[in-house]
Design an enzyme around this catalytic site. Structure first.
Site: not given
Ligand code: CTP
Length: 401
Positions: A210-211
Protein backbone atom coordinates in the site's frame (compact mmCIF):
# COMPACT_ATOMS: atom_id res chain seq x y z
CA UNK A 1 -32.59 17.88 -3.31
CA UNK A 2 -32.59 20.39 -0.47
CA UNK A 3 -29.74 22.88 -0.24
CA UNK A 4 -30.30 22.90 3.52
CA UNK A 5 -29.59 19.19 3.91
CA UNK A 6 -26.97 18.60 6.65
CA UNK A 7 -26.44 22.34 7.04
CA UNK A 8 -25.77 23.56 10.57
CA UNK A 9 -28.10 26.47 11.17
CA UNK A 10 -27.85 28.90 14.07
CA UNK A 11 -31.29 30.40 14.53
CA UNK A 12 -31.21 33.67 16.49
CA UNK A 13 -34.60 34.74 17.80
CA UNK A 14 -35.09 38.26 19.08
CA UNK A 15 -37.94 39.99 20.92
CA UNK A 16 -40.75 40.47 18.46
CA UNK A 17 -44.26 39.01 18.50
CA UNK A 18 -43.34 37.06 15.34
CA UNK A 19 -41.19 34.88 17.62
CA UNK A 20 -44.33 32.83 18.29
CA UNK A 21 -43.92 31.36 14.80
CA UNK A 22 -40.37 30.16 15.37
CA UNK A 23 -41.12 26.59 16.55
CA UNK A 24 -42.77 26.12 13.15
CA UNK A 25 -39.71 27.67 11.51
CA UNK A 26 -37.44 25.23 13.37
CA UNK A 27 -39.63 22.33 12.22
CA UNK A 28 -39.47 23.52 8.59
CA UNK A 29 -35.67 23.86 8.73
CA UNK A 30 -35.32 20.39 10.20
CA UNK A 31 -37.72 18.97 7.62
CA UNK A 32 -35.44 20.43 4.94
CA UNK A 33 -32.57 18.46 6.50
CA UNK A 34 -30.87 21.13 8.62
CA UNK A 35 -29.51 20.78 12.14
CA UNK A 36 -30.73 23.73 14.19
CA UNK A 37 -29.24 25.39 17.26
CA UNK A 38 -31.48 28.09 18.73
CA UNK A 39 -30.21 31.20 20.53
CA UNK A 40 -32.85 33.38 22.16
CA UNK A 41 -32.34 36.96 23.27
CA UNK A 42 -33.60 37.46 26.86
CA UNK A 43 -36.65 39.43 25.66
CA UNK A 44 -37.56 36.82 23.01
CA UNK A 45 -38.31 34.38 25.83
CA UNK A 46 -41.40 36.51 26.62
CA UNK A 47 -42.84 35.64 23.19
CA UNK A 48 -41.95 31.96 22.80
CA UNK A 49 -40.98 29.40 25.39
CA UNK A 50 -37.48 27.89 25.40
CA UNK A 51 -39.14 24.55 26.15
CA UNK A 52 -41.10 24.58 22.86
CA UNK A 53 -37.95 25.43 20.94
CA UNK A 54 -35.70 22.91 22.65
CA UNK A 55 -38.35 20.23 22.05
CA UNK A 56 -38.66 20.89 18.32
CA UNK A 57 -34.93 21.49 17.74
CA UNK A 58 -33.93 18.57 19.94
CA UNK A 59 -31.20 20.68 21.54
CA UNK A 60 -31.05 22.91 24.61
CA UNK A 61 -31.88 26.51 23.76
CA UNK A 62 -29.16 29.03 24.62
CA UNK A 63 -29.85 32.49 26.04
CA UNK A 64 -27.17 33.50 28.54
CA UNK A 65 -23.37 33.56 28.32
CA UNK A 66 -23.28 31.36 31.40
CA UNK A 67 -25.77 28.61 32.11
CA UNK A 68 -25.78 28.81 35.95
CA UNK A 69 -27.92 25.72 36.39
CA UNK A 70 -25.49 23.44 34.54
CA UNK A 71 -22.38 25.54 35.29
CA UNK A 72 -21.41 25.82 31.62
CA UNK A 73 -20.22 28.73 29.57
CA UNK A 74 -21.98 29.04 26.21
CA UNK A 75 -19.01 29.71 24.01
CA UNK A 76 -20.12 32.24 21.38
CA UNK A 77 -16.89 31.79 19.41
CA UNK A 78 -17.34 28.04 18.90
CA UNK A 79 -21.03 28.57 18.18
CA UNK A 80 -20.12 31.08 15.49
CA UNK A 81 -17.59 28.70 13.96
CA UNK A 82 -19.93 25.70 14.18
CA UNK A 83 -22.58 27.20 11.94
CA UNK A 84 -22.81 26.85 8.16
CA UNK A 85 -25.31 29.66 8.19
CA UNK A 86 -26.92 32.00 10.70
CA UNK A 87 -30.53 33.09 10.48
CA UNK A 88 -31.84 35.88 12.69
CA UNK A 89 -35.62 35.61 12.59
CA UNK A 90 -37.42 37.55 13.77
CA UNK A 91 -34.89 40.39 13.78
CA UNK A 92 -36.45 43.12 15.94
CA UNK A 93 -35.67 46.81 15.43
CA UNK A 94 -33.47 46.67 18.53
CA UNK A 95 -31.52 43.64 17.30
CA UNK A 96 -31.06 45.16 13.82
CA UNK A 97 -29.68 48.30 15.40
CA UNK A 98 -27.30 46.30 17.60
CA UNK A 99 -26.11 44.24 14.61
CA UNK A 100 -25.42 47.42 12.67
CA UNK A 101 -23.45 48.93 15.56
CA UNK A 102 -21.62 45.76 16.64
CA UNK A 103 -23.17 46.13 20.07
CA UNK A 104 -22.59 43.01 22.08
CA UNK A 105 -24.72 42.80 25.21
CA UNK A 106 -26.17 39.33 24.82
CA UNK A 107 -25.18 35.86 23.63
CA UNK A 108 -26.90 36.27 20.24
CA UNK A 109 -24.97 39.44 19.46
CA UNK A 110 -21.64 37.96 20.57
CA UNK A 111 -22.29 34.91 18.38
CA UNK A 112 -23.31 37.12 15.45
CA UNK A 113 -20.02 38.99 15.70
CA UNK A 114 -18.09 35.69 15.90
CA UNK A 115 -19.80 33.98 12.94
CA UNK A 116 -17.82 33.52 9.75
CA UNK A 117 -20.72 31.98 7.85
CA UNK A 118 -23.37 33.80 5.77
CA UNK A 119 -25.92 35.63 7.94
CA UNK A 120 -29.56 36.02 6.92
CA UNK A 121 -31.95 38.29 8.78
CA UNK A 122 -35.75 38.55 8.62
CA UNK A 123 -36.97 41.82 10.17
CA UNK A 124 -40.27 41.89 12.06
CA UNK A 125 -41.79 44.99 13.65
CA UNK A 126 -44.60 47.48 13.34
CA UNK A 127 -44.79 49.43 10.08
CA UNK A 128 -43.67 52.82 11.47
CA UNK A 129 -40.70 51.23 13.22
CA UNK A 130 -39.88 49.42 9.98
CA UNK A 131 -40.02 52.48 7.77
CA UNK A 132 -38.19 54.71 10.24
CA UNK A 133 -34.98 56.03 8.62
CA UNK A 134 -32.92 54.66 11.52
CA UNK A 135 -34.21 51.11 10.90
CA UNK A 136 -33.81 51.44 7.13
CA UNK A 137 -30.27 52.72 7.65
CA UNK A 138 -29.46 49.71 9.85
CA UNK A 139 -30.85 47.33 7.19
CA UNK A 140 -28.82 49.04 4.43
CA UNK A 141 -25.69 48.90 6.56
CA UNK A 142 -26.14 45.16 7.15
CA UNK A 143 -26.77 44.55 3.45
CA UNK A 144 -23.63 46.49 2.58
CA UNK A 145 -21.74 44.08 4.86
CA UNK A 146 -23.10 41.12 2.87
CA UNK A 147 -25.68 40.09 5.46
CA UNK A 148 -28.66 38.80 3.51
CA UNK A 149 -31.99 40.55 4.00
CA UNK A 150 -35.18 38.48 3.92
CA UNK A 151 -37.57 41.39 3.38
CA UNK A 152 -40.60 41.78 5.61
CA UNK A 153 -44.00 41.10 4.16
CA UNK A 154 -47.01 43.40 3.98
CA UNK A 155 -50.23 42.67 5.86
CA UNK A 156 -52.03 43.00 9.18
CA UNK A 157 -49.68 43.69 12.09
CA UNK A 158 -49.99 42.87 15.80
CA UNK A 159 -50.73 46.55 16.54
CA UNK A 160 -53.88 46.39 14.42
CA UNK A 161 -52.26 48.52 11.71
CA UNK A 162 -51.59 47.24 8.21
CA UNK A 163 -48.40 47.59 6.21
CA UNK A 164 -44.88 46.29 5.72
CA UNK A 165 -43.25 44.81 8.80
CA UNK A 166 -44.46 41.22 9.18
CA UNK A 167 -41.83 38.53 9.33
CA UNK A 168 -42.05 36.25 6.28
CA UNK A 169 -43.91 33.01 7.04
CA UNK A 170 -41.64 30.09 8.11
CA UNK A 171 -42.13 28.22 4.81
CA UNK A 172 -41.28 31.36 2.85
CA UNK A 173 -38.12 31.87 4.89
CA UNK A 174 -37.04 28.29 4.21
CA UNK A 175 -37.83 28.72 0.49
CA UNK A 176 -35.79 31.95 0.46
CA UNK A 177 -32.80 30.19 2.05
CA UNK A 178 -33.06 27.26 -0.37
CA UNK A 179 -33.20 29.56 -3.39
CA UNK A 180 -30.30 31.70 -2.20
CA UNK A 181 -28.12 28.68 -1.34
CA UNK A 182 -28.93 27.05 -4.70
CA UNK A 183 -27.87 30.20 -6.54
CA UNK A 184 -24.44 29.72 -4.94
CA UNK A 185 -24.09 26.16 -6.23
CA UNK A 186 -22.42 26.51 -9.62
CA UNK A 187 -22.23 22.75 -10.22
CA UNK A 188 -25.92 21.90 -9.73
CA UNK A 189 -26.76 19.18 -12.24
CA UNK A 190 -23.11 18.25 -12.87
CA UNK A 191 -21.92 14.67 -12.32
CA UNK A 192 -18.52 14.47 -10.71
CA UNK A 193 -16.33 11.41 -10.17
CA UNK A 194 -13.46 11.62 -7.67
CA UNK A 195 -10.96 9.02 -6.51
CA UNK A 196 -9.18 9.20 -3.17
CA UNK A 197 -6.89 7.33 -0.81
CA UNK A 198 -4.45 4.49 -1.42
CA UNK A 199 -5.10 1.08 -2.93
CA UNK A 200 -4.04 -2.09 -1.15
CA UNK A 201 -2.69 -4.96 -3.26
CA UNK A 202 -2.81 -8.32 -1.48
CA UNK A 203 0.30 -10.39 -0.82
CA UNK A 204 -1.73 -12.89 1.18
CA UNK A 205 -5.02 -12.63 3.14
CA UNK A 206 -3.41 -10.46 5.87
CA UNK A 207 -0.62 -8.54 4.12
CA UNK A 208 -0.64 -6.01 1.33
CA UNK A 209 1.37 -3.46 -0.62
CA UNK A 210 0.00 0.00 0.00
CA UNK A 211 1.13 3.57 0.48
CA UNK A 212 0.88 6.47 2.92
CA UNK A 213 -2.04 8.28 1.26
CA UNK A 214 -4.59 9.48 3.85
CA UNK A 215 -7.32 10.31 1.31
CA UNK A 216 -7.75 13.80 2.79
CA UNK A 217 -7.18 15.65 -0.49
CA UNK A 218 -9.68 13.57 -2.48
CA UNK A 219 -12.30 13.80 0.27
CA UNK A 220 -11.86 17.58 0.44
CA UNK A 221 -12.40 17.84 -3.33
CA UNK A 222 -15.46 15.59 -3.18
CA UNK A 223 -16.92 17.60 -0.27
CA UNK A 224 -16.38 20.89 -2.06
CA UNK A 225 -17.95 19.59 -5.28
CA UNK A 226 -20.99 18.47 -3.25
CA UNK A 227 -21.13 21.92 -1.60
CA UNK A 228 -21.30 23.30 -5.12
CA UNK A 229 -24.35 21.16 -5.75
CA UNK A 230 -22.74 18.47 -7.91
CA UNK A 231 -23.86 14.85 -7.85
CA UNK A 232 -20.64 13.31 -6.55
CA UNK A 233 -19.38 9.73 -6.61
CA UNK A 234 -16.28 9.20 -4.51
CA UNK A 235 -14.35 6.02 -5.22
CA UNK A 236 -12.11 5.60 -2.22
CA UNK A 237 -9.42 3.19 -1.14
CA UNK A 238 -9.07 2.44 2.60
CA UNK A 239 -9.08 5.63 4.72
CA UNK A 240 -9.62 6.53 8.37
CA UNK A 241 -12.86 8.25 9.47
CA UNK A 242 -12.82 11.20 7.11
CA UNK A 243 -15.84 13.51 7.10
CA UNK A 244 -17.99 13.16 4.05
CA UNK A 245 -20.82 15.38 2.79
CA UNK A 246 -24.07 13.39 3.18
CA UNK A 247 -25.07 13.82 -0.47
CA UNK A 248 -21.93 12.03 -1.73
CA UNK A 249 -22.19 8.47 -3.00
CA UNK A 250 -19.22 6.60 -1.52
CA UNK A 251 -17.87 3.53 -3.32
CA UNK A 252 -15.30 1.85 -1.08
CA UNK A 253 -12.70 -0.22 -2.86
CA UNK A 254 -9.48 -1.98 -1.90
CA UNK A 255 -7.43 -2.71 -5.01
CA UNK A 256 -6.49 -0.86 -8.20
CA UNK A 257 -8.57 -3.36 -10.21
CA UNK A 258 -11.65 -2.66 -8.09
CA UNK A 259 -11.06 1.09 -8.36
CA UNK A 260 -10.73 0.74 -12.13
CA UNK A 261 -13.96 -1.25 -12.53
CA UNK A 262 -15.88 1.12 -10.26
CA UNK A 263 -14.59 4.23 -12.07
CA UNK A 264 -15.54 2.76 -15.44
CA UNK A 265 -19.10 2.12 -14.27
CA UNK A 266 -19.58 5.85 -13.56
CA UNK A 267 -17.24 7.35 -16.15
CA UNK A 268 -19.55 7.53 -19.17
CA UNK A 269 -22.05 9.83 -17.40
CA UNK A 270 -19.48 11.98 -15.59
CA UNK A 271 -18.85 15.61 -16.51
CA UNK A 272 -15.78 16.17 -14.34
CA UNK A 273 -13.36 13.50 -13.15
CA UNK A 274 -10.58 14.15 -10.63
CA UNK A 275 -8.17 11.31 -9.91
CA UNK A 276 -6.66 12.15 -6.54
CA UNK A 277 -6.08 8.53 -5.47
CA UNK A 278 -2.57 7.25 -4.90
CA UNK A 279 -3.04 4.02 -6.82
CA UNK A 280 -0.38 1.39 -6.09
CA UNK A 281 1.82 1.05 -9.18
CA UNK A 282 2.62 -2.64 -8.59
CA UNK A 283 0.78 -5.67 -7.26
CA UNK A 284 2.00 -9.15 -6.29
CA UNK A 285 1.86 -11.49 -9.29
CA UNK A 286 0.54 -14.47 -7.36
CA UNK A 287 -1.19 -13.41 -4.17
CA UNK A 288 -1.35 -16.38 -1.80
CA UNK A 289 -4.74 -17.78 -0.74
CA UNK A 290 -3.50 -18.57 2.76
CA UNK A 291 -1.23 -16.71 5.16
CA UNK A 292 2.47 -16.99 4.35
CA UNK A 293 4.23 -18.56 7.37
CA UNK A 294 7.31 -16.81 8.64
CA UNK A 295 9.27 -20.05 8.93
CA UNK A 296 8.97 -20.51 5.12
CA UNK A 297 11.79 -18.38 3.66
CA UNK A 298 10.51 -15.60 1.39
CA UNK A 299 13.27 -13.53 -0.11
CA UNK A 300 11.57 -12.33 -3.28
CA UNK A 301 8.11 -11.13 -4.16
CA UNK A 302 7.20 -11.09 -7.86
CA UNK A 303 5.32 -7.97 -8.85
CA UNK A 304 3.47 -6.81 -11.92
CA UNK A 305 2.17 -3.35 -12.82
CA UNK A 306 -1.37 -2.44 -11.80
CA UNK A 307 -3.75 -1.06 -14.38
CA UNK A 308 -3.12 2.66 -15.02
CA UNK A 309 -6.66 3.85 -14.38
CA UNK A 310 -6.05 7.45 -15.35
CA UNK A 311 -4.43 6.44 -18.60
CA UNK A 312 -7.39 4.21 -19.48
CA UNK A 313 -9.86 7.02 -18.69
CA UNK A 314 -7.78 9.30 -20.93
CA UNK A 315 -8.07 6.79 -23.78
CA UNK A 316 -11.85 6.47 -23.28
CA UNK A 317 -12.38 10.21 -22.82
CA UNK A 318 -15.39 11.69 -24.52
CA UNK A 319 -17.16 14.68 -22.95
CA UNK A 320 -15.42 14.38 -19.57
CA UNK A 321 -13.08 17.03 -18.18
CA UNK A 322 -10.32 14.80 -16.84
CA UNK A 323 -7.89 15.93 -14.14
CA UNK A 324 -4.96 13.91 -12.82
CA UNK A 325 -2.62 14.38 -9.90
CA UNK A 326 1.13 14.15 -10.07
CA UNK A 327 3.23 13.63 -7.00
CA UNK A 328 6.82 14.35 -7.87
CA UNK A 329 10.00 14.76 -5.91
CA UNK A 330 12.02 16.83 -8.41
CA UNK A 331 11.69 18.56 -11.80
CA UNK A 332 7.97 18.52 -11.07
CA UNK A 333 6.62 20.95 -13.61
CA UNK A 334 8.12 19.26 -16.67
CA UNK A 335 7.28 15.73 -15.56
CA UNK A 336 3.73 16.68 -14.67
CA UNK A 337 3.24 18.46 -17.98
CA UNK A 338 4.49 15.42 -19.90
CA UNK A 339 2.22 13.17 -17.82
CA UNK A 340 -0.79 15.36 -18.72
CA UNK A 341 -0.07 15.04 -22.45
CA UNK A 342 0.77 11.32 -22.28
CA UNK A 343 -2.45 10.47 -20.44
CA UNK A 344 -4.69 12.78 -22.54
CA UNK A 345 -5.72 14.92 -19.55
CA UNK A 346 -7.37 18.35 -19.54
CA UNK A 347 -5.34 19.49 -16.54
CA UNK A 348 -2.98 18.12 -13.93
CA UNK A 349 -2.37 19.05 -10.31
CA UNK A 350 1.23 18.93 -9.23
CA UNK A 351 2.07 18.49 -5.58
CA UNK A 352 5.66 18.04 -4.66
CA UNK A 353 6.98 15.89 -1.86
CA UNK A 354 9.83 18.39 -1.66
CA UNK A 355 7.48 21.04 -0.19
CA UNK A 356 7.07 21.15 3.60
CA UNK A 357 3.46 20.55 4.65
CA UNK A 358 2.45 19.17 1.23
CA UNK A 359 1.56 15.62 0.22
CA UNK A 360 0.64 12.52 2.21
CA UNK A 361 -1.10 12.74 5.57
CA UNK A 362 -0.90 16.52 6.03
CA UNK A 363 -3.95 18.74 6.45
CA UNK A 364 -2.29 21.20 4.09
CA UNK A 365 -1.10 21.02 0.51
CA UNK A 366 0.76 23.19 -1.96
CA UNK A 367 -0.30 22.72 -5.55
CA UNK A 368 0.50 23.95 -9.02
CA UNK A 369 -2.41 23.69 -11.44
CA UNK A 370 -1.21 22.97 -14.97
CA UNK A 371 -3.56 23.50 -17.91
CA UNK A 372 -3.55 21.73 -21.26
CA UNK A 373 -2.02 24.77 -22.99
CA UNK A 374 0.96 24.39 -20.66
CA UNK A 375 0.25 27.51 -18.59
CA UNK A 376 0.16 27.03 -14.83
CA UNK A 377 -0.82 28.67 -11.54
CA UNK A 378 1.27 27.99 -8.45
CA UNK A 379 -0.59 28.34 -5.13
CA UNK A 380 0.90 28.85 -1.66
CA UNK A 381 0.56 26.28 1.14
CA UNK A 382 -3.12 26.12 2.19
CA UNK A 383 -5.51 23.83 4.04
CA UNK A 384 -6.72 20.95 1.85
CA UNK A 385 -10.22 22.44 2.05
CA UNK A 386 -8.95 25.69 0.56
CA UNK A 387 -6.88 23.82 -2.02
CA UNK A 388 -10.03 21.93 -3.08
CA UNK A 389 -11.84 25.24 -3.57
CA UNK A 390 -8.96 26.67 -5.66
CA UNK A 391 -8.95 23.51 -7.75
CA UNK A 392 -12.69 23.64 -8.39
CA UNK A 393 -12.47 27.30 -9.37
CA UNK A 394 -9.69 26.44 -11.85
CA UNK A 395 -11.74 23.59 -13.36
CA UNK A 396 -14.92 25.68 -13.40
CA UNK A 397 -13.14 28.45 -15.24
CA UNK A 398 -11.91 26.02 -17.91
CA UNK A 399 -15.21 24.19 -18.42
CA UNK A 400 -17.05 27.50 -18.82
CA UNK A 401 -14.55 28.96 -21.28
N1 CTP B 1 -2.92 6.71 -11.37
C1 CTP B 1 -3.86 5.79 -11.82
N2 CTP B 1 -3.56 4.48 -11.88
C2 CTP B 1 -2.34 4.04 -11.53
C3 CTP B 1 -1.38 4.96 -11.08
C4 CTP B 1 -1.72 6.29 -11.01
O1 CTP B 1 -4.97 6.20 -12.14
N3 CTP B 1 -2.08 2.73 -11.58
C5 CTP B 1 -3.27 8.13 -11.35
C6 CTP B 1 -3.30 8.80 -9.98
O2 CTP B 1 -4.60 8.79 -9.42
C7 CTP B 1 -2.88 10.23 -10.32
C8 CTP B 1 -1.97 10.06 -11.51
O3 CTP B 1 -2.24 8.78 -12.05
O4 CTP B 1 -3.96 11.02 -10.72
C9 CTP B 1 -0.49 10.18 -11.28
O5 CTP B 1 -0.01 9.24 -10.44
P1 CTP B 1 1.58 9.15 -10.15
O6 CTP B 1 1.76 8.00 -9.25
O7 CTP B 1 2.12 10.48 -9.75
O8 CTP B 1 2.20 8.90 -11.55
P2 CTP B 1 2.34 7.63 -12.44
O9 CTP B 1 1.25 7.68 -13.45
O10 CTP B 1 2.42 6.41 -11.60
O11 CTP B 1 3.68 7.92 -13.21
P3 CTP B 1 5.19 7.92 -12.70
O12 CTP B 1 5.34 6.77 -11.77
O13 CTP B 1 5.92 7.82 -13.97
O14 CTP B 1 5.40 9.24 -12.02
Amino acid sequence: MSALRAKKVLLGISGSIAAYKTPILVRALIKAGAEVQVILTPSAASFVTPLSLSTVSNKPVLTEFVDDEHEVWNNHVSLGLWADLMLIAPASANTLSKMAQASCDNLLMATYLSARCPVYFAPAMDLDMHQHPATQEAISKLESRSNIHIPSAEGPLASGLEGVGRMQEPDEIVAFLEKDLMSKMPWLGKKVLITAGPTYESIDPVRFIGNQSSGKMGYAIANQAAEWGAEVVLVSGPTDNLTLHPEIRLESVMTADQMHRTCLSYYKDSDVVVMAAAVADFKPKNPKKSKIKKNVPLDTLSLEPTVDILNDLGVKKNKQFLVGFALETEEGLDYAHQKMIRKNLDAIVLNSLADDGAGFGHDTNKITFIKSDGSHNAYPLKSKKEVALDLLHEINHLINE
